[in-house]
Design a protein around this motif. Structure first.
Motif, mmCIF file in Angstrom:
data_model
loop_
_atom_site.group_PDB
_atom_site.id
_atom_site.type_symbol
_atom_site.label_atom_id
_atom_site.label_comp_id
_atom_site.label_asym_id
_atom_site.label_seq_id
_atom_site.Cartn_x
_atom_site.Cartn_y
_atom_site.Cartn_z
ATOM 1 N N TYR A 389 0.829 -1.213 0.000
ATOM 2 C CA TYR A 389 0.000 0.000 0.000
ATOM 3 C C TYR A 389 0.863 1.263 0.000
ATOM 4 C CZ TYR A 389 1.083 1.397 4.758
ATOM 5 O OH TYR A 389 1.765 1.846 5.859
ATOM 6 N N ARG A 390 2.002 1.251 0.727
ATOM 7 C CA ARG A 390 2.825 2.455 0.856
ATOM 8 C C ARG A 390 3.450 2.829 -0.489
ATOM 9 N NH1 ARG A 390 7.727 4.513 1.323
ATOM 10 N NH2 ARG A 390 8.599 2.517 0.688
ATOM 11 N N VAL A 391 3.884 1.829 -1.245
ATOM 12 C CA VAL A 391 4.466 2.080 -2.562
ATOM 13 C C VAL A 391 3.404 2.627 -3.512
ATOM 14 C CG1 VAL A 391 5.638 1.014 -4.527
ATOM 15 C CG2 VAL A 391 6.184 0.274 -2.207
ATOM 16 N N MET A 392 2.210 2.050 -3.448
ATOM 17 C CA MET A 392 1.113 2.554 -4.271
ATOM 18 C C MET A 392 0.814 4.014 -3.941
ATOM 19 S SD MET A 392 -1.388 -0.761 -3.976
ATOM 20 C CE MET A 392 -2.684 -0.075 -4.992
ATOM 21 N N ALA A 393 0.784 4.321 -2.651
ATOM 22 C CA ALA A 393 0.515 5.704 -2.236
ATOM 23 C C ALA A 393 1.620 6.644 -2.702
ATOM 24 C CB ALA A 393 0.373 5.755 -0.714
ATOM 25 N N ARG A 394 2.866 6.227 -2.543
ATOM 26 C CA ARG A 394 3.994 7.063 -2.968
ATOM 27 C C ARG A 394 3.927 7.353 -4.464
ATOM 28 N NH1 ARG A 394 9.131 3.676 -3.222
ATOM 29 N NH2 ARG A 394 8.090 3.143 -5.184
#
Length: 581
Positions: A389-394
């Motif tokens: 999720y964090r990579v998608m958000a970034r």
């Protein structure tokens, strides 16, 4: 913008009823740099990323945070062995790196290492799987944040039986390795609160209706407050759709095509009591149609998952009798003992958003995520998995801000979520904390693993109001103080929000939370100001939901299961009808 440690943001991160009133005023009076539609793990992650860069951001969710896919997963943070078999090395490396970050820095209070056994039927299979797990460990170690769990090791038949006595003796041994586990719904609510603590305007029960446009393009998001029936416009020139399986519907708000097509795949899980299976680790095994997980979940086991196309109602995917029978059959085959349906405590179904390519460029994206901009200022993120999720958000916020000056790069790699700071200190001093608050060490340890350093707030609440230290009716594990805290600090607006997501009573008790409903509603009423009629409606809708889900699980196929499930009332729909009169 200076990143504040999460413990200094705990007060600012309270999603209280009063905070919601303030945020509704703010939503109609401020101009936001960005509005995010969708309060699942991706949308909440986007809000944290954007707010931590100093953007003025609003996050809106039509129902409850994590009420869709993000609370109905296998609850694993993992690299994905099957993707490695498909030679998607980059995706596995990325996921393993995120696993390491979550377990060691970002959310160590929410994400914990979990031992697995991979049973093998022959020495040739041992060599094949062993080579894959060697690569798995190598990819994890290739990045300093990818580490954090032990490497794999091989076990013979006798050792395997000691670790998992109920495993079928047809296996010649196993390979042990580690991945990680989380309470997915709690991860999402913690992300939402972290974003609020960083200054984001965070609102659940606010549904996006469309985009407003001016001479220069997008000028706002038209929205609807489900709780009051009031309509509003959030002023912004940039919008992110992080709607998961609803991505195509939200993209329709822009009157255009995104270049990606999201297909919903249904995954069903069963919940069994811990005494139903003898074993000390999780199991992963192949079935002819999917991967089988048998996962320890506190006092329970999770068995999953199915992987079937779903073209019916997206809000309420229904598990059918055939789904339940399939999982019981596959688990019984792996275990070598018959697991009867009478052992099933709970059943839940979720929809995974899979990317279905519409062109040569997007067809390869089905196992990862995509970020596209079908219209200037309107960005869609879809696909992906809980772990990344964090990579998608970034990637999403990078796309949104690429033409904005003076925007910092993503800093979420270094940002602990709310509750993480000092968690290890509290855990190391569990006995002292327990003595101070006159609670058992077991109670304190469980709260620390659910709330991190914020557990102290619940313990303080119990000290101030000793009656809240009692267990919730119908479930000895959860405390009445947790219900009050969910309504006071975690943005829970309805009975289902608490029993199905803030706590997991709805899937962890044989009655699916029926006995707890009255007690929970009474506690929530004191915080949310419900009158007797409202309280009765909340309980009635919840009981109707439980009955409908049980009926759906007795139906032979998806269509019949959906018809049974959709017969139930939904409290937010009841509100919508009452406020529209």
């Amino acid at each position: 913008m200076r990143i504040l440690p999460s413990w200094t943001r705990s007060h600012a991160a309270q999603l209280s009823p009063q905070r919601r009133d303030f945020e509704l005023v703010r939503a109609t009076s401020e101009e936001f740099d960005l509005v995010i539609v969708g309060g699942g793990v991706t949308g909440a992650g986007c809000a944290v990323d954007a707010a931590s860069r100093g953007l003025n951001v609003a996050l809106i969710e039509a129902r409850d945070f994590g009420s869709g896919t993000s609370s109905r997963s296998s609850k694993l943070i993992h690299g994905g062995l099957r993707y490695l078999e498909q030679l998607d090395v980059a995706l596995v490396h990325e996921a393993l790196t995120e696993r390491g970050l979550l377990t060691s820095r970002i959310a160590p209070h929410l994400v914990h290492a979990l031992p697995f056994l991979l049973p093998v039927k022959s020495q040739a299979q041992r060599l094949y799987y062993g080579a894959g797990l060697f690569a798995y460990d190598f990819l994890a170690s290739a990045n300093r944040w990818g580490r954090g769990v032990p490497h794999h090791q091989h076990f013979g038949k006798a050792a395997t039986q000691r670790l998992f006595p109920d495993l079928n003796d047809k296996y010649v041994g196993s390979i042990g390795y580690y991945d990680a586990q989380t309470d997915d719904a709690r991860l999402v609510s913690t992300l939402a609160r972290t974003a609020a603590g960083l200054g984001a305007c965070v609102l659940s029960s606010v549904e996006a209706l469309g985009l407003e446009r001016g001479p220069d393009g997008i000028s706002g998001v038209k929205a609807y407050d489900v709780e009051s029936g009031e309509r509003m416009t959030l002023k912004t020139t940039r919008v992110v759709s992080a709607a998961g399986v609803w991505s195509d519907e939200v993209t329709g708000l822009a009157h255009g095509r995104s270049g990606i097509n999201v297909e919903a795949s249904k995954g069903v899980h069963l919940v069994l009591p811990r005494e139903a299976i003898q074993g000390d680790t999780a199991i992963i095994d192949r079935t002819p149609w999917s991967v089988l997980f048998i996962i320890p979940w506190d006092r329970h086991w999770l068995i999953g998952t199915t992987d079937t196309s779903w073209n019916l109602n997206l809000a309420h995917p229904a598990a059918s009798a055939s789904d339940v029978a399939y999982l019981l059959e596959q688990a019984s085959e792996t275990l070598g003992k018959r697991i009867d349906i009478s052992a099933v405590e709970g059943v839940y179904a979720g929809l995974r958003p899979l990317l279905k390519g519409e062109s040569d460029d997007t067809s390869r994206l089905s196992r990862t995520h995509a970020v596209v901009e079908p219209e200037r200022g309107f960005v869609v993120v879809a696909g992906g998995k809980l772990t990344t999720y964090r990579v998608m958000a970034r990637d999403t916020i990078d796309r949104v801000t690429r033409d904005l000056p003076y925007v910092q790069p993503s800093r979420t790699e270094y940002l602990p979520l709310l509750g993480a700071d000092g968690w290890e200190y509290y855990l190391a001093h569990t006995a002292a904390v327990a003595k101070r608050y006159r609670q058992s060490e077991d109670v304190v340890s469980r709260l620390l693993h659910r709330y991190g350093n914020l557990a102290v707030q619940i313990l303080e609440l119990m000290r101030q109001q000793p009656q809240l230290a009692r267990p919730l009716a119908g479930d000895e594990q959860y405390l009445r103080a947790e219900v009050v805290y969910a309504a006071r600090c975690e943005g829970a607006l309805h009975l289902e929000d608490v029993l199905a997501r803030r706590l997991r009573v709805s899937i962890e008790t044989t009655d699916r939370g029926v006995k707890a409903a009255e007690d929970t509603a009474g506690l929530m009423a004191t915080v949310l100001g419900w009158n007797e009629t409202t309280q009765d409606n909340e309980v009635a809708c919840y009981l109707d939901r439980v009955a409908a889900e049980k009926r759906s699980q007795q139906q032979p196929d998806d269509n019949a299961a959906e018809n049974a499930r959709m017969a139930a009332c939904e409290i937010r729909r009841v509100l919508e009808l009452s406020t529209s009169r």
